[in-house]
Design an enzyme around this catalytic site. Sequence first.
Site, PDB file in Angstrom:
ATOM      1  N   LYS B 101       0.856  -1.190   0.000  1.00 22.00           N
ATOM      2  CA  LYS B 101       0.000   0.000   0.000  1.00 22.00           C
ATOM      3  C   LYS B 101       0.888   1.235   0.000  1.00 22.00           C
ATOM      4  O   LYS B 101       1.635   1.473   0.944  1.00 22.00           O
ATOM      5  CB  LYS B 101      -0.913   0.019   1.223  1.00 22.00           C
ATOM      6  N   GLY B 162      -8.594   8.721   9.663  1.00 24.32           N
ATOM      7  CA  GLY B 162      -8.853   8.756  11.097  1.00 24.32           C
ATOM      8  C   GLY B 162      -9.921   9.731  11.528  1.00 24.32           C
ATOM      9  O   GLY B 162     -10.155   9.917  12.719  1.00 24.32           O
ATOM     10  N   ALA B 188      -9.863   5.185   4.113  1.00 22.97           N
ATOM     11  CA  ALA B 188      -9.877   6.336   5.023  1.00 22.97           C
ATOM     12  C   ALA B 188     -11.215   7.044   5.067  1.00 22.97           C
ATOM     13  O   ALA B 188     -11.849   7.286   4.036  1.00 22.97           O
ATOM     14  CB  ALA B 188      -8.797   7.366   4.667  1.00 22.97           C
ATOM     15  N   GLY B 189     -11.622   7.370   6.270  1.00 24.64           N
ATOM     16  CA  GLY B 189     -12.774   8.224   6.487  1.00 24.64           C
ATOM     17  C   GLY B 189     -14.024   7.524   7.002  1.00 24.64           C
ATOM     18  O   GLY B 189     -14.930   8.168   7.523  1.00 24.64           O
ATOM     19  N   ASN B 210      -9.260   1.351   9.617  1.00 19.09           N
ATOM     20  CA  ASN B 210      -8.536   0.991  10.832  1.00 19.09           C
ATOM     21  C   ASN B 210      -9.201   1.641  12.040  1.00 19.09           C
ATOM     22  O   ASN B 210      -9.770   0.972  12.904  1.00 19.09           O
ATOM     23  CB  ASN B 210      -7.071   1.417  10.713  1.00 19.09           C
TER      24      ASN B 210
END
Lengths: 66, 261
Positions: B101, B162, B188-189, B210
């Site tokens: 990644k 995050g 993300a998000g 995550n």
Amino acid sequence: MHISLNGEARQLPPGTTVSGLLEILELLGKRVAIERNGEIVPKGLHATTALAEGDALEIVVAVGGG
Amino acid sequence: MNDPLVIAGREYSSRLLVGTGKYKDFDETRRAIDASGAQIVTVAVRRVNLGQNANEPNLLDALPMKDFTYLPNTAGCYSADDAVRTLRLARELLDGHDLVKLEVLGDATTLFPNMPETLKAAETLVRDGFKVMVYCSDDPIQAKMLEEIGCVAVMPLASLIGSGMGILNPWNLKLIIEQSKVPVIVDAGVGTASDAAIAMELGCDGVLMNTAIAKANDPVLMAGAMKKAVEAGREAFRAGRMPRKLYSATPSSPTSGLIGS
């Protein structure tokens, strides 16, 4: 001889190999990867790669991340 | 396999990819990832902590490489050079593993990607034989450029890393989905399960997250919720939603045969 290890100055006996350094650090046999002066030192060459004065080494591991 | 996610020629039954950071401990990491059903897990590459007890538990014990596809990342890299160096180290660290990644950040506050550096790093990595999944802005033009360079998946942000702000620009994501021949994975998000479902209903091929799991009050429970949301969203996308009929109600029950008529 003096080297830089993960950004910190370190003194090693002359002729220390990459494997020798890993032994000093108690990392021999651990899953680590090593970069010397910007180039990867493959596992197979750890035992035969002698470090030199002024070398910059990075030793890394896998950690949690996203 | 029914409806697999195919990345670089390999099939995965789970369309949820998860990070391994921000958990309380490795036990919680493992339990959450098991509950998520994820097969691909991202890991970071960092300087070894010198002077630390070399025998203390590590990530590879908690998540053995034989059970998961590792996706080493370049989180924290702000230049193409640093990202390339990091992934070369990762490939050495993980016995030649070449699925990676790429993310090159441009700003420490927003963690927004630096796209010129991302494109530069992608070119070098693809030439060097890496299979590159790439975190990018939701700009369809640059997503196309990354695909043309040879990236195996494009991974636009839904909102800031995050932030948990959810899918802020579904229209841009849709443009990227419609034009892409490689998998599009929202990276993300995502903040909660409905965000993941929305991403999948738009037609994303997968979702990578995550913080939404690791920073939930109950990460293991949230991991299970995300698994279901991704599956539900995918099935809804494949099923094809009914058309929206604004101001035009249609009863679901028969209009004839009412008593007293």
